[in-house]
Design a protein around this motif. Structure first.
Motif, short mmCIF file in Angstrom:
data_model
loop_
_atom_site.label_atom_id
_atom_site.label_comp_id
_atom_site.label_asym_id
_atom_site.label_seq_id
_atom_site.Cartn_x
_atom_site.Cartn_y
_atom_site.Cartn_z
N CYS A 86 8.14 -7.31 -5.02
CA CYS A 86 6.82 -6.79 -4.66
C CYS A 86 5.76 -7.84 -4.99
CB CYS A 86 6.50 -5.51 -5.44
SG CYS A 86 7.45 -4.09 -4.89
N TYR A 87 4.79 -7.99 -4.09
CA TYR A 87 3.69 -8.92 -4.35
C TYR A 87 2.91 -8.39 -5.55
CZ TYR A 87 -0.38 -11.85 -3.79
OH TYR A 87 -1.39 -12.76 -4.02
N GLY A 88 2.52 -9.27 -6.41
CA GLY A 88 1.82 -8.87 -7.62
C GLY A 88 2.70 -9.06 -8.84
N ASP A 89 4.01 -9.15 -8.63
CA ASP A 89 4.88 -9.47 -9.76
C ASP A 89 4.52 -10.86 -10.26
OD1 ASP A 89 6.18 -7.12 -9.33
OD2 ASP A 89 8.05 -8.00 -8.59
N GLU A 90 4.73 -11.08 -11.52
CA GLU A 90 4.39 -12.38 -12.10
C GLU A 90 5.23 -13.50 -11.51
OE1 GLU A 90 7.60 -10.49 -14.32
OE2 GLU A 90 5.60 -9.78 -13.91
N ARG A 91 6.35 -13.13 -10.88
CA ARG A 91 7.24 -14.16 -10.32
C ARG A 91 6.77 -14.65 -8.96
NH1 ARG A 91 12.69 -11.09 -10.36
NH2 ARG A 91 11.25 -9.50 -9.68
N CYS A 92 5.79 -13.99 -8.35
CA CYS A 92 5.34 -14.37 -7.01
C CYS A 92 4.49 -15.64 -7.07
CB CYS A 92 4.53 -13.25 -6.37
SG CYS A 92 5.57 -11.93 -5.74
N ASP A 96 -1.97 -16.52 -1.15
CA ASP A 96 -2.63 -15.24 -0.91
C ASP A 96 -2.30 -14.64 0.45
OD1 ASP A 96 -3.89 -15.24 -3.37
OD2 ASP A 96 -5.67 -16.27 -2.60
N GLU A 97 -1.70 -15.45 1.33
CA GLU A 97 -1.41 -14.92 2.66
C GLU A 97 -0.06 -15.39 3.16
OE1 GLU A 97 -3.56 -18.11 5.65
OE2 GLU A 97 -4.70 -16.35 5.03
N CYS A 98 0.48 -14.59 4.05
CA CYS A 98 1.76 -14.90 4.70
C CYS A 98 1.50 -15.94 5.78
CB CYS A 98 2.34 -13.60 5.29
SG CYS A 98 3.82 -13.84 6.28
N ARG A 104 -3.20 -11.22 4.63
CA ARG A 104 -3.29 -11.32 3.17
C ARG A 104 -2.26 -10.38 2.55
NH1 ARG A 104 -7.22 -14.18 1.23
NH2 ARG A 104 -7.30 -13.14 -0.80
N TYR A 105 -1.71 -10.83 1.43
CA TYR A 105 -0.79 -9.98 0.68
C TYR A 105 -1.60 -8.91 -0.03
CZ TYR A 105 2.75 -13.65 1.28
OH TYR A 105 3.64 -14.55 1.80
N GLU A 106 -1.10 -7.71 -0.01
CA GLU A 106 -1.69 -6.58 -0.73
C GLU A 106 -0.76 -6.23 -1.88
OE1 GLU A 106 -4.66 -5.28 0.09
OE2 GLU A 106 -4.83 -6.61 1.83
N ALA A 107 -1.29 -5.55 -2.85
CA ALA A 107 -0.47 -5.13 -3.99
C ALA A 107 0.70 -4.29 -3.48
CB ALA A 107 -1.31 -4.32 -4.97
N ASP A 108 1.84 -4.51 -4.02
CA ASP A 108 3.09 -3.80 -3.70
C ASP A 108 3.65 -4.13 -2.31
OD1 ASP A 108 3.07 -2.60 -6.20
OD2 ASP A 108 1.89 -0.89 -5.48
N ASP A 109 3.10 -5.14 -1.59
CA ASP A 109 3.74 -5.61 -0.35
C ASP A 109 5.10 -6.19 -0.72
OD1 ASP A 109 1.72 -4.95 1.37
OD2 ASP A 109 1.01 -7.01 1.68
N LYS A 110 6.10 -5.94 0.09
CA LYS A 110 7.42 -6.55 -0.13
C LYS A 110 7.38 -7.96 0.43
CE LYS A 110 10.07 -2.72 -1.04
NZ LYS A 110 10.38 -2.51 -2.42
N VAL A 111 7.75 -8.91 -0.40
CA VAL A 111 7.81 -10.31 0.03
C VAL A 111 9.21 -10.85 -0.26
CG1 VAL A 111 5.35 -10.77 -0.26
CG2 VAL A 111 6.89 -11.16 -2.17
N TYR A 120 7.08 -14.96 2.08
CA TYR A 120 6.54 -14.33 3.29
C TYR A 120 6.72 -12.83 3.17
CZ TYR A 120 7.30 -19.11 4.86
OH TYR A 120 7.29 -20.46 4.95
N HIS A 121 5.94 -12.07 3.95
CA HIS A 121 6.21 -10.64 4.02
C HIS A 121 7.68 -10.47 4.42
CE1 HIS A 121 1.74 -10.04 4.87
NE2 HIS A 121 1.97 -9.25 3.84
N SER A 122 8.35 -9.50 3.84
CA SER A 122 9.76 -9.27 4.16
C SER A 122 9.96 -9.05 5.65
CB SER A 122 10.29 -8.06 3.39
OG SER A 122 10.39 -8.36 2.03
#
Length: 167
Positions: A86-92, A96-98, A104-111, A120-122
């Motif tokens: 999920c976007y927003g994890d510290e590992r990302c 800011d964008e795909c 733009r990536y939003e919180a909890d977007d799957k990447v 990238y977005h999944s």
């Protein structure tokens, strides 16, 4: 002396009452029985060739469809192997964008993170990979998404060819 299965054409009776023998123009209009056999044989040959070609085309289509199904299954498995989070994890990454959809990536977007580190977005990278197939590469750095396809190693016979010696 025509073959057993030769096409036999009955001759019309002669107008002069000669017992069925043709004379003059009538004889010129009747095709030679040998010609009729050749034409009939050629027609049968054409039909046989058509049947063979149809069979080979159908067999080729079935093999191609089988290969496409196999490639689709391999592609689905390979996509599942890509790291998803999920976007927003510290590992990302800090992006800011795909780079595929430019959204733009939003919180909890799957990447999905590729081996090269780009994310990238999944849905975007899955669609990209399906479009490009097993030879897909990262849209930014062109590093292959999946391991290269390998051919099966050649089969080596236990019986080697005889050695050639120069005298």
């Amino acid at each position: 002396s025509l073959g057993r299965n030769a096409l036999r054409v009955p001759l019309p009776p002669s107008r002069e009452g000669g017992g069925g023998a043709l004379r003059g123009a009538e004889a010129a209009q009747m095709p030679d029985p040998g010609t009729i056999c050749v034409v009939a044989s050629f027609a049968l040959f054409e039909m046989a060739v058509g049947v063979i070609i149809s069979f080979l085309v159908r067999q080729s289509d079935e093999q191609r469809l089988g290969q496409e199904r196999e490639d689709e299954a391999k592609l689905s498995d390979a996509i599942k192997q890509l790291d998803e989070r999920c976007y927003g994890d510290e590992r990302c990454s800090a992006a800011d964008e795909c780079s595929i959809c430019l959204g733009r990536y939003e919180a909890d977007d799957k990447v999905r993170r590729l081996k090269c580190g780009h994310e990238y977005h999944s849905e975007c990278i899955e669609q990209w990979a399906r479009c490009k197939g097993l030879d897909a590469a990262c849209p930014l750095c062109t590093r292959p998404l999946f391991p290269p396809r390998t051919c099966a190693p050649p089969i080596v016979s236990s019986q080697s060819a005889p050695a050639i010696t120069m005298l």
